[in-house]
Design an enzyme around this catalytic site. Sequence first.
Site, mmCIF file in Angstrom:
data_model
loop_
_atom_site.group_PDB
_atom_site.id
_atom_site.type_symbol
_atom_site.label_atom_id
_atom_site.label_comp_id
_atom_site.label_asym_id
_atom_site.label_seq_id
_atom_site.Cartn_x
_atom_site.Cartn_y
_atom_site.Cartn_z
ATOM 1 C CE1 TYR A 157 -3.153 -3.019 0.900
ATOM 2 C CE2 TYR A 157 -4.529 -1.064 0.912
ATOM 3 C CZ TYR A 157 -4.411 -2.435 0.852
ATOM 4 O OH TYR A 157 -5.522 -3.210 0.726
ATOM 5 C CE LYS A 207 2.994 -18.085 -1.397
ATOM 6 N NZ LYS A 207 2.115 -19.261 -1.506
ATOM 7 C CG ASP A 213 -0.826 -20.747 0.010
ATOM 8 O OD1 ASP A 213 -0.340 -20.662 1.160
ATOM 9 O OD2 ASP A 213 -0.223 -21.279 -0.950
ATOM 10 C CG ASP A 248 -7.947 -5.412 1.603
ATOM 11 O OD1 ASP A 248 -8.961 -4.968 2.175
ATOM 12 O OD2 ASP A 248 -7.811 -5.407 0.358
ATOM 13 C CG ASP A 279 -13.532 -8.029 1.853
ATOM 14 O OD1 ASP A 279 -13.276 -7.248 2.790
ATOM 15 O OD2 ASP A 279 -14.025 -7.639 0.764
HETATM 16 C C1 IPM Z 1 -10.412 -1.752 3.450
HETATM 17 C C2 IPM Z 1 -10.474 -1.249 2.016
HETATM 18 C C3 IPM Z 1 -9.319 -0.297 1.755
HETATM 19 C C4 IPM Z 1 -8.036 -1.098 1.947
HETATM 20 C C5 IPM Z 1 -9.325 0.385 0.379
HETATM 21 C C6 IPM Z 1 -10.598 1.116 0.113
HETATM 22 C C7 IPM Z 1 -8.160 1.314 0.224
HETATM 23 O O1 IPM Z 1 -10.512 -2.307 1.129
HETATM 24 O O2 IPM Z 1 -10.395 -0.929 4.377
HETATM 25 O O3 IPM Z 1 -10.430 -2.962 3.652
HETATM 26 O O4 IPM Z 1 -7.633 -1.840 1.034
HETATM 27 O O5 IPM Z 1 -7.432 -0.974 3.007
HETATM 28 MN MN MN Z 2 -10.821 -4.241 2.093
#
Ligand code: IPM
Ligand code: MN
Length: 373
Positions: A136, A186, A218, A242, A246
């Site tokens: 990032y 990794k 993984d 990140d 999710d």
């Molecule tokens: C999160 C989002 C952000 C990230 C994006 C929007 C920059 O996906 O907070 O999880 O990748 O950190």
């Molecule tokens: Mn995210």
Amino acid sequence: MLPGDGIGPEVTAAAVECMREAGAAEGLAIDCTYLPVGGDAIEQCGEPLPAETLAACRESDAVLLGAVGGPKWDRLPRPKRPESGLLALRASLGLCANIRPVRSHRPLVGVSPLRADVAARGMDVLIVRELSGGLYYGTPSRCRSRGGTRSAVDTMRYDEHQVERVVRLAFQLSARRRRGVLSVDKANVLSCSRLWRETAQRVAADYPGVALEHMYVDAAAAELVLRPWRIDVLVTENTFGDILSDLAGAAVGSLGLLPSASLGHSSGPGLFEPVHGSAPGLAGRDLADPIGAILSASMLLMYSGPGESGRRAAARIESAVMRVLDAGYRTPDIAEEGSKVVGTSAMGDLVRRAIRDDGHGRGGPASESPTNE
Ligand code: IPM
Ligand code: MN
Ligand code: NAD
């Protein structure tokens, strides 16, 4: 208050109502200042993180953010995008750890896409995502055209101290939980991951009561859907965190449920935001699940509130959310047959009323019920 884009304003409106109600029950008055960030700020001020927004954040005790981004701004060059505003905000506030609790709630077991026997065992994983480094922020990061061929580079870079502070936090948090840290990397391929693994091993020596396990990213993705109950605190670098969060959100039923707290190494404000994005397809339709934002407000009171009364206000919000889910109310993302389906604002009202009734009724927050307790 930085509502941002898409569903951000809708879910933060619900969260603020709940935060004020819980605060009031504990005698806390909460002053909110609203400022633009992301696409909203691009429209109003021409940049995704206006100086005025950053200055107001710095002067606050805590920042609650909705989400940023959307198709309207996807063609802008990277520094001008809404997402860059969020990354600049995290960096400017010195936020190096993003805490993302992922808990399965008993009333939602049927909503999980996991196999029934796996979902029934439940999960209570604390994802600790490094937030200040990796792909990032590493340079160079650019796309170039040479002789008709385009090529791009991003840089994953970590300094030892960046790894150490977030791993240390993971150990401290785990010591108060089930005393197991899963460090995800990794290291079979990446140099950054070898540094990560060695640092994790070194830090572990200071926490003899907490077990350290390493896993490649993984394999960790698979573990999260096969045996999630085995994981207590999962600590990992920025990009892996990140992605895995999710995935974990989906595993408990909806990304819309997950809150987060971003904490720094300085005494400045923390940043609290749901894990999900601006969900452009749901925006403006009263369809979004506000629970991730509401629980982020709870984390705000917990981490940035004034001590004991802040923690009690946070517990009031959590318990109210559980009671509303127990009563069968659901936004569409977590609806099942027989659910009472409600919109974003109605869900916010239900939680706020549950906080109020709890305060006036039994005089204290009820205990919540994650499936694995
Ligand atoms: C999160 C989002 C952000 C990230 C994006 C929007 C920059 O996906 O907070 O999880 O990748 O950190
Ligand atoms: Mn995210
Ligand atoms: P997203 O999280 O917005 O949506 C992913 C999926 O989850 C979609 O199907 C969406 O409808 C659903 N979803 C998300 N939040 C929900 C909620 N509260 N209730 C019900 N369903 C929900 O991710 P995306 O679609 O990949 O990204 C959309 C935009 O959001 C992009 O511009 C992206 O950069 C941005 N984004 C911002 C943040 C943030 O501000 N922290 C986080 C992730 C993505």
